[in-house]
Design an enzyme around this catalytic site. Structure first.
Site, mmCIF file in Angstrom:
data_model
loop_
_atom_site.group_PDB
_atom_site.id
_atom_site.type_symbol
_atom_site.label_atom_id
_atom_site.label_comp_id
_atom_site.label_asym_id
_atom_site.label_seq_id
_atom_site.Cartn_x
_atom_site.Cartn_y
_atom_site.Cartn_z
ATOM 1 N N GLU A 44 1.009 -1.342 -0.147
ATOM 2 C CA GLU A 44 -0.085 -0.057 -0.118
ATOM 3 C C GLU A 44 0.899 1.131 -0.009
ATOM 4 O O GLU A 44 1.792 1.241 0.940
ATOM 5 C CB GLU A 44 -0.831 -0.126 1.336
ATOM 6 C CG GLU A 44 -1.993 -0.670 0.992
ATOM 7 C CD GLU A 44 -2.781 -0.676 2.413
ATOM 8 O OE1 GLU A 44 -2.879 0.269 3.238
ATOM 9 O OE2 GLU A 44 -3.067 -2.135 2.938
ATOM 10 N N ASP A 245 52.602 31.573 25.840
ATOM 11 C CA ASP A 245 53.396 31.374 27.191
ATOM 12 C C ASP A 245 52.763 30.425 28.235
ATOM 13 O O ASP A 245 51.694 30.089 28.008
ATOM 14 C CB ASP A 245 54.023 32.508 27.493
ATOM 15 C CG ASP A 245 52.866 33.689 27.465
ATOM 16 O OD1 ASP A 245 51.875 33.662 28.179
ATOM 17 O OD2 ASP A 245 53.195 34.726 26.848
ATOM 18 N N LYS A 267 57.051 32.337 29.668
ATOM 19 C CA LYS A 267 57.779 33.422 30.454
ATOM 20 C C LYS A 267 57.303 33.253 31.821
ATOM 21 O O LYS A 267 56.250 33.072 32.265
ATOM 22 C CB LYS A 267 57.149 34.771 30.061
ATOM 23 C CG LYS A 267 57.829 35.452 28.646
ATOM 24 C CD LYS A 267 57.543 36.754 28.946
ATOM 25 C CE LYS A 267 56.151 37.232 28.342
ATOM 26 N NZ LYS A 267 56.080 38.789 27.997
ATOM 27 N N ASP A 300 44.196 39.483 29.518
ATOM 28 C CA ASP A 300 43.945 40.331 28.410
ATOM 29 C C ASP A 300 45.297 40.760 27.800
ATOM 30 O O ASP A 300 46.175 41.256 28.838
ATOM 31 C CB ASP A 300 43.091 41.561 28.999
ATOM 32 C CG ASP A 300 42.908 42.529 27.998
ATOM 33 O OD1 ASP A 300 41.794 42.699 27.507
ATOM 34 O OD2 ASP A 300 43.699 43.288 27.824
ATOM 35 N N MET A 380 51.450 39.699 39.692
ATOM 36 C CA MET A 380 52.623 39.456 39.931
ATOM 37 C C MET A 380 53.184 39.563 41.356
ATOM 38 O O MET A 380 54.300 40.339 41.349
ATOM 39 C CB MET A 380 53.503 39.960 38.655
ATOM 40 C CG MET A 380 53.310 39.367 37.479
ATOM 41 S SD MET A 380 54.198 40.131 36.112
ATOM 42 C CE MET A 380 52.975 41.472 35.585
HETATM 43 N N1 SAH Z 1 47.677 39.858 30.776
HETATM 44 C C1 SAH Z 1 47.260 38.771 32.009
HETATM 45 C C2 SAH Z 1 48.335 39.309 33.094
HETATM 46 C C3 SAH Z 1 49.870 38.856 32.946
HETATM 47 S S1 SAH Z 1 50.844 38.785 34.063
HETATM 48 C C4 SAH Z 1 45.968 39.371 32.318
HETATM 49 O O1 SAH Z 1 45.422 40.230 31.840
HETATM 50 O O2 SAH Z 1 45.539 38.396 33.191
HETATM 51 C C5 SAH Z 1 50.913 37.711 35.026
HETATM 52 C C6 SAH Z 1 49.953 37.744 36.326
HETATM 53 O O3 SAH Z 1 48.710 37.533 36.097
HETATM 54 C C7 SAH Z 1 50.474 36.398 37.336
HETATM 55 O O4 SAH Z 1 51.865 36.616 38.027
HETATM 56 C C8 SAH Z 1 49.299 36.633 38.047
HETATM 57 O O5 SAH Z 1 49.609 37.388 39.119
HETATM 58 C C9 SAH Z 1 48.093 36.792 37.292
HETATM 59 N N2 SAH Z 1 47.308 35.893 36.872
HETATM 60 C C10 SAH Z 1 47.158 35.419 35.612
HETATM 61 N N3 SAH Z 1 46.357 34.250 35.308
HETATM 62 C C11 SAH Z 1 46.102 34.193 36.745
HETATM 63 C C12 SAH Z 1 45.284 32.988 37.317
HETATM 64 N N4 SAH Z 1 44.652 32.173 36.646
HETATM 65 N N5 SAH Z 1 45.220 32.884 38.571
HETATM 66 C C13 SAH Z 1 45.898 33.870 39.321
HETATM 67 N N6 SAH Z 1 46.585 34.942 38.965
HETATM 68 C C14 SAH Z 1 46.779 34.958 37.606
#
Ligand code: SAH
Length: 467
Positions: A44, A245, A267, A300, A380
């Site tokens: 069918e 890095d 780094k 960032d 840091m």
């Molecule tokens: N450009 C990055 C910062 C780079 S300087 C940003 O905007 O986050 C690197 C520092 O960032 C580290 O020494 C620490 O202080 C901080 N940092 C980055 N990632 C982190 C994480 N997951 N937990 C804690 N501190 C972090």
């Protein structure tokens, strides 16, 4: 992989559908759309099916002879024994067989399709869950404009000409990506194929119009891959080479296009595997080789990321680049640790500073940092923790001010250590937090007690807290 995904050319070939109901009608319809001749066998037959053009109707029970000259078979009856018979007889003759909703009896499965012909996307769960596959198809349907059909057809028209003109496959891929992501595609999508064609010809005539390598300076966020932006992800899928890095978490690096070259320029504080100048030069060199270079950075790129220096070199060399912001550690880490950076009761401003030691001292504007009703986030800063606490107290901050160290925030290893300016240096000596760590100073730190309990993300990830 349970099934090999292929697209089959059935134009002008005879395909058999066994069954005369609604499902059979749909299957016959797909086969007809693909240009097949369709034979339908069933005692069918749905009148709609009988009326379809190009369908040969055999109003009878299925028999082996109906398989003669057939390229593939779909069994869509409601009788499993008939379906099984069809499948077995077909497979014995090496004819691919599909039984609707019965993966066990199938030698091939029919995917859910997203049709932007000639562009075709097929989805399959190998029979495990057609509903799930269709839902996924539905999601993607909204992302891929209908006009992609047009764009694909346009590309097809120029495929040979481009191949002749741009013989290097890598360059050709870049050429096409430039077409699809640039003005040409926009013209096609809005229906102005005339202009699109003229522009494409221009690109073909002049090598210079085929874009050179470029650099994407992309913020990858603080660690959790869920915090990537759509743009970051798109460029990660596109890059030829990634320069990253050690702040970029492993799961994120793994999301970069699989065949992209990976260059680690790790780094660490004071232990620069590659000097900044060398990184800048590397980016320039790779881009000059015509590559799409992904410079992937933690957080960032423009917040303590030296992104500015990297693009300065690129700009000086005339290399095209784009910068993609990422979630900086301060905001990612604060959210996952349950510490709002501002709060009407605690802080009206928030300062991001770097505690990178220079000649053993921290060269910061202590008076500005010690101001009340302010949150201070130190990047840091771990090595300078003692100095930080001491200086803040010396410049007027109460030594009872709450302070937190967040280690590897937003990752599975997130750890939060809290105390006061007076107690934290001692606690840190015992707890020994591991880099990267972020320090947060201010009244907002106390909110963690309340908020961490109510945020499921935080309570899952936060593993440790000291008094
Ligand atoms: N450009 C990055 C910062 C780079 S300087 C940003 O905007 O986050 C690197 C520092 O960032 C580290 O020494 C620490 O202080 C901080 N940092 C980055 N990632 C982190 C994480 N997951 N937990 C804690 N501190 C972090």
């Amino acid at each position: 992989m349970d099934f090999l995904p292929i697209f089959l050319n059935v134009k002008g070939r005879l395909c058999l559908v066994v069954g005369g109901g609604e499902v059979a009608r749909r299957k016959a319809g797909v086969l007809l759309e693909a240009g097949a001749r369709v034979r339908v066998v069933a005692p069918e037959i749905n009148p709609d099916l009988a009326e379809q053009q190009g369908v040969e109707i055999i109003a009878a029970r299925f028999e082996a002879q109906h398989l003669e000259g057939v390229t593939l078979v779909i069994a869509a009856t409601s009788d499993r024994s008939v379906n099984r018979q069809v499948s077995e007889l077909a497979q014995a003759r090496n004819i691919p067989a599909n039984v609707v909703d019965d993966p066990e009896l199938c030698s091939f499965v029919m995917p859910a399709i997203l049709d932007r012909s000639p562009l075709m996307v097929a989805f399959s769960s190998g029979g495990a869950s057609p509903v799930l596959t269709r839902m996924l198809r539905g999601k993607l349907e909204t992302f891929i404009p209908q006009n992609y059909s047009r764009l694909a057809a346009f590309a097809e028209r120029f495929r040979e000409a481009v191949k002749q003109r741009v013989s290097n496959p890598a360059k050709r891929r870049i050429f096409w990506e430039n077409v699809f992501e640039g003005v040409v595609a926009e013209k096609v999508l809005t229906g102005d194929e005339g202009s699109a064609e003229a522009m494409l010809q221009q690109m073909l005539e002049n090598e210079d119009n085929i874009r050179r390598g470029e650099v994407y300076l992309v913020g990858a966020g603080p660690g959790d891959p869920d915090l990537l932006t759509f743009r970051a992800l798109r460029l990660m899928q596109k890059a030829d080479v990634v320069v990253y890095d050690n702040l970029v978490s492993k799961p994120i690096v793994e999301m970069v296009r699989r065949d992209a070259q990976r260059i680690f320029v790790g780094k660490k504080r004071a232990d620069h595997t590659m000097r900044q100048e060398e990184i800048n030069e590397l980016l320039v060199r790779l881009a000059k080789e015509g590559k799409r270079v992904l410079r992937l950075k933690g957080g960032d790129p423009f917040i303590f990321g030296r992104g500015g220096e990297e693009i300065e070199t690129l700009a000086a060399e005339g290399i095209p680049f784009q910068v993609v912001p990422g979630i900086t550690a301060a905001s990612g880490v604060a959210s996952y640790a349950g510490i709002p950076l501002t709060h009407r009761d605690h802080a009206q401003s928030c300062m991001f500073v770097t505690g990178h030691l220079k000649d053993g001292t921290m060269n910061l504007d202590w008076d500005a940092l010690a101001r009340p009703r302010q949150t201070v986030v130190v990047y840091m800063g771990l090595h300078g923790l003692d100095t930080l606490c001491a200086e803040l107290v010396k410049h007027g901050m109460p030594d009872t001010t709450p302070i937190a160290i967040v280690q590897q925030g937003t990752t599975q290893n997130q750890r939060v250590i809290t105390g006061t300016l007076a107690t934290l240096p001692g606690i840190a000596q015992i707890e020994k937090p591991q880099a990267p760590t972020l320090i947060i100073v201010g009244g907002v730190v106390t909110l963690r007690e309340k908020l961490a309990w109510f945020n499921p993300v935080i309570s899952e990830k936060s593993v440790r807290e000291s008094p």
